[in-house]
Enzyme design. Structure first.
Site, PDB file in Angstrom:
ATOM      1  CG  HIS A 180      -1.220   5.310  -0.582  1.00 43.61           C
ATOM      2  ND1 HIS A 180      -1.971   5.948   0.372  1.00 43.61           N
ATOM      3  CD2 HIS A 180      -2.006   4.314  -1.067  1.00 43.61           C
ATOM      4  CE1 HIS A 180      -3.159   5.365   0.464  1.00 43.61           C
ATOM      5  NE2 HIS A 180      -3.200   4.361  -0.390  1.00 43.61           N
ATOM      6  CG  ASN A 238      -0.604   8.767   2.384  1.00 48.81           C
ATOM      7  OD1 ASN A 238      -1.207   7.860   1.816  1.00 48.81           O
ATOM      8  ND2 ASN A 238       0.157   9.632   1.743  1.00 48.81           N
ATOM      9  NE  ARG A 289      -3.855   2.032   2.457  1.00 47.61           N
ATOM     10  CZ  ARG A 289      -3.944   2.841   3.515  1.00 47.61           C
ATOM     11  NH1 ARG A 289      -3.168   2.622   4.572  1.00 47.61           N
ATOM     12  NH2 ARG A 289      -4.793   3.840   3.539  1.00 47.61           N
ATOM     13  CG  HIS A 348      -8.004  -3.636  -2.373  1.00 50.69           C
ATOM     14  ND1 HIS A 348      -9.066  -2.945  -2.932  1.00 50.69           N
ATOM     15  CD2 HIS A 348      -7.067  -2.693  -2.098  1.00 50.69           C
ATOM     16  CE1 HIS A 348      -8.780  -1.653  -2.974  1.00 50.69           C
ATOM     17  NE2 HIS A 348      -7.575  -1.480  -2.483  1.00 50.69           N
TER      18      HIS A 348
END
Length: 315
Positions: free
Chosen positions: A62, A90, A58, A187
């Site tokens: 990001h 975040n 993740r 995910h």
């Protein structure tokens, strides 16, 4: 929002020439043991904390969606500037210590050579592999960025996005609908807090309290975990039924109405993306092949300028 779109487009045009400069052999002469040092750091962390792989994957995503993969998500807030890592989307990121430990290990063998952005890209690959997923050769040669603004995190795709918003967000980074569906498979790892999916289980719309596309028993389970006006710190749900294993369970559950996010469910709202979901649900290999291609494509955007000696601060 228009300003953010313009900034993203300008960033993409300015870094396009850098994509071709990346190479899987980039450190063969200058730091041949860099990859093994990063892998060792990730392995050590995973032994102590099974949530690390999801966190690193993740974090890399990001990072790449803001100004390209330049390690800016690793930088600390300072006087007069709230950092990217402290922007609203975040604040739940964790596992930064893994990257910092990997950087220390790499600096010990070849000082000032390997960028934090490359270390994060390698760590994300290792996170997938150590979770039972595929491995791949990571193109390297990224530089670390010097701009890290919390305000720019507003351009990250949100869990409440519909398909049109997702397609626009990904296309601004040069990513296709196949990339969107394949990268959404990330995910399969991790955990989500109630706040990211409560829109689907409470006051969904004027006619439904719960999103009717949700499997009823699954929705009931989520409502028990996340009651209305939930104030339980840390409450939430795993992303799928095998949340520490990188597999295609995410897609299998998605077609059963057992996905967490509105953004996940939206992948079933067009024939093209729905067909890809079905393909990946039926074939783990098809998913893994597509995921590798999309990860390499996403992580090849880079607009940095330097190699940081400490991933937390610009030089």
């Amino acid at each position: 929002m228009a300003l953010i779109v313009i900034v993203n487009l300008l960033m993409l045009s300015s870094v396009a020439s850098l994509v071709n400069s990346l190479s899987v052999n980039y450190y063969d002469r200058t730091c041949p043991n860099a990859e093994s040092a990063v892998t060792d750091a990730v392995k050590k962390a995973v032994l102590n904390d099974k949530t690390v792989p999801a966190a690193l994957l993740r974090m890399h995503f990001h990072d790449c969606f803001i100004r390209g993969c330049d390690g800016s998500v690793l930088l600390e807030s300072g006087k007069g500037n709230t950092a990217e890592k402290d922007g609203p989307p975040n604040v739940s990121l964790h596992g930064f210590y893994v990257i910092h430990n990997a950087k220390k290990a790499v600096e010990a063998i070849c000082p000032g050579v390997v960028s934090c952005a490359d270390i994060l890209a390698l760590a994300a690959r290792d996170a997938v592999t150590l979770s039972g997923g595929p491995s791949w050769n990571v193109p390297k040669g990224r530089k670390d960025g010097r701009v890290f603004k919390a305000t720019e995190t507003r351009s990250l795709p949100a869990p409440t996005f519909n398909l049109s918003q997702l397609i626009q967000s990904f296309s601004q980074r040069g990513l296709s609908q196949q990339d969107l569906v394949a990268l959404s498979g990330g995910h399969t790892l991790g955990f989500s807090h109630c706040s990211s999916f409560e829109n689907r289980i409470h006051n969904f719309d004027a006619s439904h309290d719960v999103d009717p596309s949700l499997n009823p028993s699954f929705a009931s389970k989520l409502k028990n975990i996340c009651p209305a006006h939930n104030k339980v710190k840390g409450a939430g749900s795993t992303m799928d039924s095998t949340s520490t294993a990188f597999d295609n369970s995410y897609y299998k559950l998605l077609v059963q109405g057992k996905s967490l996010f509105s953004s996940d469910q939206s992948l079933l709202s067009s024939p093209q993306t729905k067909a890809l979901v079905a393909k990946f649900a039926s074939s783990k290999k098809a998913f893994e092949d597509a995921f590798i291609n999309s990860m390499i494509k996403m992580s090849s955007l880079n607009g940095g300028q330097e190699v940081r000696l400490d991933c937390r601060f610009v030089r």
